[in-house]
Design a protein around this motif. Structure first.
Motif, PDB file in Angstrom:
ATOM      1  N   ARG A  70     -48.519  26.357  29.168  1.00  0.00           N
ATOM      2  CA  ARG A  70     -47.866  25.921  28.060  1.00  0.00           C
ATOM      3  C   ARG A  70     -48.100  24.433  28.044  1.00  0.00           C
ATOM      4  NH1 ARG A  70     -42.026  28.168  25.847  1.00  0.00           N
ATOM      5  NH2 ARG A  70     -43.241  30.022  25.832  1.00  0.00           N
ATOM      6  N   LEU A 119     -52.759  23.587  18.371  1.00  0.00           N
ATOM      7  CA  LEU A 119     -52.669  23.644  19.839  1.00  0.00           C
ATOM      8  C   LEU A 119     -51.153  23.567  20.111  1.00  0.00           C
ATOM      9  CD1 LEU A 119     -55.514  21.340  21.332  1.00  0.00           C
ATOM     10  CD2 LEU A 119     -55.132  23.756  21.672  1.00  0.00           C
ATOM     11  N   ILE A 122     -49.775  27.051  19.211  1.00  0.00           N
ATOM     12  CA  ILE A 122     -50.298  27.799  20.423  1.00  0.00           C
ATOM     13  C   ILE A 122     -49.366  27.720  21.383  1.00  0.00           C
ATOM     14  CG2 ILE A 122     -51.917  28.399  21.884  1.00  0.00           C
ATOM     15  CD1 ILE A 122     -53.835  27.829  19.835  1.00  0.00           C
ATOM     16  N   ARG A 126     -46.515  30.620  22.737  1.00  0.00           N
ATOM     17  CA  ARG A 126     -47.169  31.379  24.119  1.00  0.00           C
ATOM     18  C   ARG A 126     -45.921  31.875  24.798  1.00  0.00           C
ATOM     19  NH1 ARG A 126     -51.761  31.562  26.531  1.00  0.00           N
ATOM     20  NH2 ARG A 126     -51.582  31.615  28.935  1.00  0.00           N
TER      21      ARG A 126
END
Length: 128
Positions: A70, A119, A122, A126
């Motif tokens: 992460r 990003l 995400i 995550r």
């Protein structure tokens, strides 16, 4: 010394800001210092670049400690945002450098900013 600097965030931010200003002083800041609103526009990109680099350095240090995917994705996002600010700063300072091949520099900056946002999304969603 370096580990102490990474723990002392105000000092790290000061060093980051000082390095960015020192690097950009001659090619960017001094030639445009008397250009009014144009200098304000350039200053916004310099501040954005400083913050993005500061966050990139912090996330790299955190990633090195934790090795979390992460944090790796967040580091890439902050680096993308820094690259975006560099592209947009180049476009603001030297508008005659309008493209890299067929891709306009302004669009490259926007694509990198959008990539950074993706990003970060995400990384947030995550499940590590």
């Amino acid at each position: 010394m370096l580990s102490h600097m990474l723990e002392n965030k105000p000092a790290l931010f000061s060093v980051t800001a000082g390095v960015v200003i020192a690097i950009l002083a001659v090619p960017v800041i001094i030639p445009h210092v008397l250009h009014g609103y144009h200098m304000a526009h350039i200053a916004l990109h310099i501040v954005g670049l400083t913050l993005a680099l500061f966050l990139t350095v912090l996330s790299v240090a955190s990633y090195r400690r934790t090795r979390s995917r992460r944090l790796m994705i967040s580091t890439l996002a902050f680096a993308c945002f820094a690259a975006s600010e560099v592209a947009l700063l180049i476009y603001a300072v030297w508008p005659f450098l309008d493209s890299i091949g067929i891709l306009p520099i302004e669009e490259l900056g926007h694509l990198l900013a959008f990539s950074a946002l993706g990003l970060l999304a995400i990384a947030v969603f995550r499940n590590d």
